[in-house]
Design an enzyme around this catalytic site. Sequence first.
Site, PDB file in Angstrom:
ATOM      1  N   SER A 170       0.787  11.486   4.703  1.00 45.87           N
ATOM      2  CA  SER A 170      -0.387  10.881   4.136  1.00 45.87           C
ATOM      3  C   SER A 170      -1.348  12.033   3.974  1.00 45.87           C
ATOM      4  O   SER A 170      -1.355  12.897   3.092  1.00 45.87           O
ATOM      5  CB  SER A 170      -1.141  10.038   4.999  1.00 45.87           C
ATOM      6  OG  SER A 170      -1.937   9.123   4.156  1.00 45.87           O
TER       7      SER A 170
ATOM      8  N   HIS B  12       4.008   3.450   4.077  1.00 48.06           N
ATOM      9  CA  HIS B  12       3.413   4.360   4.314  1.00 48.06           C
ATOM     10  C   HIS B  12       3.352   4.951   5.689  1.00 48.06           C
ATOM     11  O   HIS B  12       2.710   4.664   6.593  1.00 48.06           O
ATOM     12  CB  HIS B  12       2.046   4.109   4.019  1.00 48.06           C
ATOM     13  CG  HIS B  12       1.078   5.223   3.751  1.00 48.06           C
ATOM     14  ND1 HIS B  12       1.399   6.311   2.807  1.00 48.06           N
ATOM     15  CD2 HIS B  12       0.037   5.863   4.458  1.00 48.06           C
ATOM     16  CE1 HIS B  12       0.526   7.442   2.732  1.00 48.06           C
ATOM     17  NE2 HIS B  12      -0.366   7.020   3.850  1.00 48.06           N
TER      18      HIS B  12
ATOM     19  N   ASP C  84       6.124   2.618  -0.369  1.00 48.71           N
ATOM     20  CA  ASP C  84       4.623   2.920  -0.032  1.00 48.71           C
ATOM     21  C   ASP C  84       3.797   2.190  -0.810  1.00 48.71           C
ATOM     22  O   ASP C  84       3.719   2.275  -2.060  1.00 48.71           O
ATOM     23  CB  ASP C  84       4.500   4.310  -0.331  1.00 48.71           C
ATOM     24  CG  ASP C  84       3.328   5.122   0.314  1.00 48.71           C
ATOM     25  OD1 ASP C  84       2.114   4.378   0.519  1.00 48.71           O
ATOM     26  OD2 ASP C  84       3.164   6.347   0.584  1.00 48.71           O
TER      27      ASP C  84
END
Length: 549
Positions: free
Chosen positions: A203, A476, A437
């Site tokens: 991320s 994610h 995601d």
Amino acid sequence: MTRLHLSPAVLGLSILAALAGCGGGDGDDDAAAVPLNATEACANVASAGLAATTLAAQHNADGAATVAGTALNAHCVVDGKTNERIGINGKTFQIGFRLRMPDNWNGRLVFVGGGGNDGSVGNAVGPNVGPITAMVPAIQQGYAVVSTDGGHTGGAGADFGSDSIARVDHAYNAFDVTAVNAKALIAKRYGRGPDKSYFIGGSGGGRQGMMFTQRFPSYFDGVIASYPAMRVASGGTIGAMWNHIQFTAIAPVENGAPILSKAYSDADLNLTAAKILEQCDALDGTADGMVNNFKACHFDPVVLQCPGAKTATCLTAPQVTALRRLFSGPVNSAGTSLYVGQVTDPGISTAGWRAWALGSSTTATPDSRYVTLMQDALRWEFFTPPDPTFNGLAFNFDTDPARMAWTSSIYDTYRDDRLTAYKARGGKLMFVHGLADPIFSAKDTVDYVERLAANNGGMTAAQAFVRLFLMPGAVHGPGGRSTDLVDLLTPMVEWVEKGNAPDSLLAGAPANHAWFPNRTRPLCPYPTFAKYRGSGSIESAASFSCEVS
């Protein structure tokens, strides 16, 4: 009595000290320096004299320190603060970091990236490495590990963004300073710097890894960037606001306010996932609950639209429209694309996807991460100047992107699609991205790798230094309808130090997995995907090969 562990590196430092004490062997009769033991060598690190930095060092014997239930091997832990200052509104800022240096050092450094808005120093134990059934933190395998708070403290909020220096620190400076400090402290502790240095992050941490390949290409030999936030200060956040607006518009109204979490019930999302699987699951050679061949999947949610009233087997027309806009991505009033859409993947039915897009609040106050994380970052850090009371539902897709341009120019990492210096120094770059995601679309990472390949002699040539591994079903980060247990660091070390580029990564799911207990799969380098060989158990990676769609 505490037993002290003397590693070869510590002994080497002791020998250097001894040689220095006897004048380099010139016949001086002065007594040789007393060798440092592990505790003394650790304490000595605190006197490293780093610029504008305060240090605290402590040696932990075997089992003396425990992180997340793991008793760590003997190591020296150093906590540091660099560039302490009083910033806007009288708030104290500094670049905080933690470095763990094991007694049984293997000569390598791993920098672990942060995530979200950062704001706290991580545990600095490294990623899990080893066989997927018995992975342990990298510190246990002899890696020195460092992490940083990104230049500010105070939790997950983004209000630090009102301080312009803090913005620059969070964009790149805090990570530069931490990497330089870590290498200097390692040299102080062991008598030499790292033989090889690696970065791993997801991320925001993935963005940080990309930043190093671009701004500081000499720092790391290998960078692993998972589900990278490469366009967060522009496109990714625009996409979050777009999706938030679509879903809020179709949410049922209770007591005069929309209830975002009820825009789709769990049953609605399960229905959507089932229809995606019905159309696309077998495109990889077998129906196994995963869509590996995602590029061949052309799912249109219109097939779910109710012919009349809403029932358990269909979606309303507004629900279908919102999904179509999710998959196509945000546009301005002229129809110009502002960010890529999301991949059609059955991971849309998982709790991780819901947490980002819809949340679970049954009140008029939404708790989706589009609101609690992305809207907060938009208000304080991505808008210039900050707009602390901005409501994401009022985002103007014609004019508001311009307010994000300044931060994007120093923060985002999608623009440099050549990596000339990093490639020239022999650096390796590995991407990993979940196809489900809900915030940073895997399509964006695919686009970046394709642009990088086009500028470096085509995909085959570019794979000498960059590879992308897509993870079906993953949201994610870890979780979802996926095989997400995977050691990324060991294959990177093999690639950097032995030239063995990873043709696939072995991934697995634990025994208690909700969908695929004990399943293993190969993660294949893009543009290949895991295709069933036609025989063998669908639960075994050995039954799949990496093929082009």
